[in-house]
Write a protein that holds these residues in place. Structure first.
Motif, PDB file in Angstrom:
ATOM      1  N   ASP A  56      46.535  47.987  34.404  1.00 55.62           N
ATOM      2  CA  ASP A  56      45.617  48.155  35.534  1.00 55.62           C
ATOM      3  C   ASP A  56      45.038  49.571  35.577  1.00 55.62           C
ATOM      4  O   ASP A  56      43.834  49.769  35.812  1.00 55.62           O
ATOM      5  CB  ASP A  56      46.345  47.907  36.858  1.00 55.62           C
ATOM      6  CG  ASP A  56      46.680  46.449  37.089  1.00 55.62           C
ATOM      7  OD1 ASP A  56      46.183  45.591  36.330  1.00 55.62           O
ATOM      8  OD2 ASP A  56      47.445  46.178  38.031  1.00 55.62           O
ATOM      9  N   LEU A  57      45.905  50.557  35.374  1.00 59.59           N
ATOM     10  CA  LEU A  57      45.457  51.938  35.470  1.00 59.59           C
ATOM     11  C   LEU A  57      44.498  52.292  34.333  1.00 59.59           C
ATOM     12  O   LEU A  57      43.540  53.053  34.537  1.00 59.59           O
ATOM     13  CB  LEU A  57      46.667  52.879  35.469  1.00 59.59           C
ATOM     14  CG  LEU A  57      47.607  52.724  36.671  1.00 59.59           C
ATOM     15  CD1 LEU A  57      48.837  53.616  36.507  1.00 59.59           C
ATOM     16  CD2 LEU A  57      46.899  53.063  37.984  1.00 59.59           C
ATOM     17  N   TYR A  58      44.721  51.746  33.151  1.00 63.40           N
ATOM     18  CA  TYR A  58      43.784  51.955  32.045  1.00 63.40           C
ATOM     19  C   TYR A  58      42.411  51.367  32.367  1.00 63.40           C
ATOM     20  O   TYR A  58      41.370  51.970  32.077  1.00 63.40           O
ATOM     21  CB  TYR A  58      44.315  51.322  30.769  1.00 63.40           C
ATOM     22  CG  TYR A  58      45.161  52.226  29.903  1.00 63.40           C
ATOM     23  CD1 TYR A  58      44.903  53.591  29.808  1.00 63.40           C
ATOM     24  CD2 TYR A  58      46.205  51.713  29.150  1.00 63.40           C
ATOM     25  CE1 TYR A  58      45.672  54.413  29.004  1.00 63.40           C
ATOM     26  CE2 TYR A  58      46.987  52.525  28.333  1.00 63.40           C
ATOM     27  CZ  TYR A  58      46.708  53.877  28.265  1.00 63.40           C
ATOM     28  OH  TYR A  58      47.470  54.680  27.465  1.00 63.40           O
ATOM     29  N   VAL A  59      42.393  50.158  32.932  1.00 65.65           N
ATOM     30  CA  VAL A  59      41.114  49.544  33.300  1.00 65.65           C
ATOM     31  C   VAL A  59      40.381  50.441  34.295  1.00 65.65           C
ATOM     32  O   VAL A  59      39.182  50.719  34.157  1.00 65.65           O
ATOM     33  CB  VAL A  59      41.324  48.141  33.894  1.00 65.65           C
ATOM     34  CG1 VAL A  59      40.026  47.605  34.491  1.00 65.65           C
ATOM     35  CG2 VAL A  59      41.816  47.171  32.825  1.00 65.65           C
ATOM     36  N   GLY A  60      41.105  50.906  35.317  1.00 62.93           N
ATOM     37  CA  GLY A  60      40.487  51.784  36.304  1.00 62.93           C
ATOM     38  C   GLY A  60      39.972  53.068  35.681  1.00 62.93           C
ATOM     39  O   GLY A  60      38.856  53.520  35.984  1.00 62.93           O
ATOM     40  N   LEU A  61      40.772  53.670  34.796  1.00 62.60           N
ATOM     41  CA  LEU A  61      40.344  54.919  34.161  1.00 62.60           C
ATOM     42  C   LEU A  61      39.086  54.708  33.322  1.00 62.60           C
ATOM     43  O   LEU A  61      38.154  55.522  33.367  1.00 62.60           O
ATOM     44  CB  LEU A  61      41.480  55.466  33.288  1.00 62.60           C
ATOM     45  CG  LEU A  61      41.163  56.745  32.507  1.00 62.60           C
ATOM     46  CD1 LEU A  61      40.760  57.878  33.441  1.00 62.60           C
ATOM     47  CD2 LEU A  61      42.363  57.153  31.652  1.00 62.60           C
ATOM     48  N   ALA A  62      39.038  53.617  32.560  1.00 58.90           N
ATOM     49  CA  ALA A  62      37.866  53.353  31.727  1.00 58.90           C
ATOM     50  C   ALA A  62      36.609  53.213  32.579  1.00 58.90           C
ATOM     51  O   ALA A  62      35.555  53.797  32.274  1.00 58.90           O
ATOM     52  CB  ALA A  62      38.089  52.089  30.891  1.00 58.90           C
TER      53      ALA A  62
END
Length: 300
Positions: free
Chosen positions: A178-184
């Protein structure tokens, strides 16, 4: 990318990591944070995020509205939501506007009528562009790290995204996709070049996030969509298998080396994708072994 997609992701992050966002607003950790039903029953009007917060024994409702573009009606809408939630729950309400982009805003609205001050309404505005990215990255809770690229910063883009990705990798394994998706997405919104984003994020791990599935087909920016798809495909079978083993080790505290041979017997990439999602959530190697047995009977 259309702004609704950013809106979808930020609401999901606030709801999943609500205590981290309460800390962003208040500057201190809360004793307890619980999600509430967002619908105000009386008029069927829904606010963005509604939380029941206990802070040093004081209980109140935090109402968070997400703003991705200027909205002149926001003060009136927030006043309406605040009044409705106060009426519904009979508790003090702390209204907040989380302003992702755009010009900084003030947090007041009011008017007089003849000899009466009818409305004197104050609310908290968090303008991400005013926050120091380096300090938030170093000291803030990990749930708000995806928003760091939207903050005021001195770091070069490459260093910033790499540092955010390192913080995210330190989070519990089930949080990382989830955090990777948000960061991207928010690095892209923050005008960081796509090649930098894709170079520093483990793109293949984003697939385990339900947030990724929810926006995959809606992306209209072909550059980042194509890059992410290529990043996933470059995450070869061996990369996916290694990711599964790493997540299992982090989740269970045991090195699952004995599973490597069994995983390498699986050719289908979709099956490996499914196994990675399950690996993120299991609590023991035995639980994962049971899942693997259904996929590959010879795994017993």
């Amino acid at each position: 990318m259309i702004l609704q997609e950013y809106d979808l992701i930020i609401k999901a992050l606030v709801e999943r990591y609500s205590s981290h966002f309460v800390q962003l607003v208040r500057g201190i950790p809360a004793d307890r944070v619980e999600r509430l039903e967002k619908e105000a029953v009386a008029v069927k009007r829904e606010s963005d995020v509604l939380l029941n917060v206990c802070e040093d024994g004081y209980e109140y409702i935090m109402l968070i509205e997400i703003q991705t573009r200027p909205d002149r009606e926001m003060p009136l809408r927030l006043l309406e939501y605040t009044a409705m939630q106060h009426r519904e729950y009979r508790k003090p309400v702390y209204p907040v506007v989380l302003n992702l982009t755009g010009r900084p805003q003030e947090g007041e609205y009011g008017f007089d009528c003849l000899d009466l001050t009818v409305i004197a309404f104050s609310y908290r505005v968090i303008n991400l562009a005013d926050l120091p990215a380096e300090d938030v990255l170093r000291y803030g809770p990990v749930g708000i790290v995806p928003l760091v690229p939207l903050m005021r910063r001195q770091m070069p883009d490459e260093e910033l995204v790499a540092s955010c990705a390192r913080r995210i990798r330190e989070a519990p394994a089930e949080w990382v996709p989830d955090l990777y998706v948000g960061l991207a997405l928010f690095a892209h919104l923050g005008k960081i070049p796509d090649e930098i984003i894709l170079r520093n994020i483990e793109v293949s791990r984003m697939e385990a996030s339900p947030l990724f599935e929810g926006i995959r087909q809606k992306w209209v920016n072909e550059g980042i969509q194509k890059g992410i798809q290529e990043g996933i495909q470059k995450g070869s079978r061996e990369d996916r298998i290694e990711a599964i083993l790493e997540v299992l080790e982090e989740n269970t505290g045991r090195y699952p080396g004995e599973l490597a041979v069994k995983l390498r017997a699986i050719e289908d990439m979709n099956t490996l994708k499914m196994l990675f999602r399950r690996a993120v959530r299991v609590k023991s190697l035995e639980e994962f072994q049971a899942v693997l047995s259904d996929v590959l009977p010879s795994a017993n």
